[in-house]
Design an enzyme around this catalytic site. Sequence first.
Site, PDB file in Angstrom:
ATOM      1  N   CYS A 173      -6.166  30.536  -4.992  1.00  0.00           N
ATOM      2  CA  CYS A 173      -5.057  30.442  -5.927  1.00  0.00           C
ATOM      3  C   CYS A 173      -3.791  30.310  -5.091  1.00  0.00           C
ATOM      4  CB  CYS A 173      -4.987  31.688  -6.796  1.00  0.00           C
ATOM      5  SG  CYS A 173      -3.555  31.710  -7.901  1.00  0.00           S
ATOM      6  N   ASP A 309       4.193  25.541 -13.603  1.00  0.00           N
ATOM      7  CA  ASP A 309       3.311  26.390 -12.790  1.00  0.00           C
ATOM      8  C   ASP A 309       3.096  25.688 -11.450  1.00  0.00           C
ATOM      9  OD1 ASP A 309       1.702  28.465 -12.019  1.00  0.00           O
ATOM     10  OD2 ASP A 309       0.204  28.206 -13.599  1.00  0.00           O
ATOM     11  N   ASN A 310       2.713  26.472 -10.449  1.00  0.00           N
ATOM     12  CA  ASN A 310       2.366  25.940  -9.128  1.00  0.00           C
ATOM     13  C   ASN A 310       3.483  25.093  -8.510  1.00  0.00           C
ATOM     14  OD1 ASN A 310      -0.388  27.020  -9.019  1.00  0.00           O
ATOM     15  ND2 ASN A 310      -0.777  25.613 -10.721  1.00  0.00           N
TER      16      ASN A 310
END
Length: 605
Positions: A173, A309-310
């Site tokens: 992750c 996100d990310n």
Amino acid sequence: MLYLATAFLGGLTTAIASNVDTIAGATGTTPLLAACLAFFFVVSVALYLYRDSVATMLKPAPKKLNWKPRQLVKEVDGRDENTPDAWIKRDPSLIRLTGRHPFNCEPPLKDLMDAGFITPTRIHFVRNHGKVPKISYENHRVSVVGLVNKPLNLTMDEIVSLPSHEFPLTFPCAGNRRKEENMVKKGLGFSWGAAAHATSVWKGVRLSTVLKKAGVKEGAKFVCFRGPLKELPKGKDGSYGTSIAIDRAMQDNWDVILAYEQNGQPLSPDHGFPLRIIIPGFIGGRMVKWLSHIEVSDKESQNHFHFYDNRVLPSEVTAEKANAEDWWHNPDFIINDINIQSAIRSPEHAEVVTSEPGSYTVKGYAYGGGGRKIIRCEVSIDLGVTWIPAKIQRFEEEWYKRHGRTQANFDSRGRHWCWVHWSVELEKKVLCGSPEIRCRAWDSDHNTQPLHISWNVMGMLNNSCYRLRIHPCQDAKGNDAVWFEVPTLAGPQPGGWMVPDDEVRPAAMYASLGGVDPRKVPDQKYSLEQIRAINNTTSQKLLVIDNLVFDCSEVLRSEPPLGIHIRIGGTTKNQDFCGLSREQERLLTSKYQGGKLPCCGSFSG
């Protein structure tokens, strides 16, 4: 071809049978022996002509898989009861990072490393944004649309029937080791420890095979993926989606696959059953689970999660600034490839080592992204002034050799997809006289890890040198020794030199129970006999937790049977519902956080 071979063998057999005497005379043998020699000759020719068919017949029959969601343990964890995921059986040893639901977890680092090269699926880290969708293999379809000549709507049987590709892969992750960043300053993400990564053998069909089947049109620049519609509360269609560049998708040596097996079995529900995308070298956030839709496009995915996100935003950008100035849509800050990472497994947190003669083995892991090879791992025990090279244990090449893949292994592709383990022997006396142990790794492009954390609002890609602090102490026998302290422990666990224990433990324990400040416990004391009498004769139900007495009448209707285990889950609201606005945190904490347990006093024994 087979028809010609059969005709040839028939003619050869007839010719030999009618000329046995002639053959016997020419070879100086009896007719019987000549017939036997001729028979073996014909069989040899037949085996050569039918070699492919014979090989197919001798090949072991392919294993038949039960295409059902794979359950990894025997029982449902009690923490999943009365949640949307109550049908999924999960390993209770996993460290839960966001309370009961949604399920986000990692294993203890020692369990991850001690398992060896391939991570058992039951302890593979999990990142879920919401409930796990229930999908059947028989009814699932994957559409392939957009800039293609032939749109497809593939069944799982059609996907599984295509040529397959299988290989080991490590991926993390992007939030691995985020808790360290959260200790510098609270960001938008929950607190991953150092075990938010795993290594599995993935099997599926190459994405390039599917795209070639559909026929990619000119002008295609991206391949977009998404999971089921209405899966999540955010975004226009409630799906989780992202995209990758078309060249990454179409080149076989990048090994991008639509995976339907993990470690030789169908996927489990938490890992995307029945199908997910696997993109070697990338962060896990790009590997869409429960894959339902593929679109070839001239622009990147417009999915909510692709933008929000990310991302690694500059350190000075707060959540408020990012929203007000729309930093989320700046393509410069997207995360695709993994950055280089390493951490220490041994010594463990609070482990004690004496200064007696002898050596101690410091152990850890390292991995990189983009297929880059880990070329060096090293430790320092003098605050980074000097570095000691570690011995690297590599697994990937051996896996390919064991599976007969010497021609198509990672060396010929120039890609290295998997983690390494490293170790170094240190004299105990030297170790016990040191202030800390820190580690770092280097990859084939000579990237290495920085000393200090580079904070960002999403807490992504923290790969600063992992540092264990060393404290003097005495062992149980009174001998001089040291104990080791990790920077943080995953999730709500208290401890770590970045997280003072006297600050975290009261917050994690009492705030999650809805109790009181430990300094304000009522003066009332209860004996075991008093508690049992109250529980048996009144509607009030008392429970002792860490020598404090709580009124749990609103949660329990009767005293639990003797010997039953009661799980006390929950963390502070910031850890349970991180990433949400403060108002949402407050509302969700009030709604879901395990009841309000008033503290009545202390337990006298």
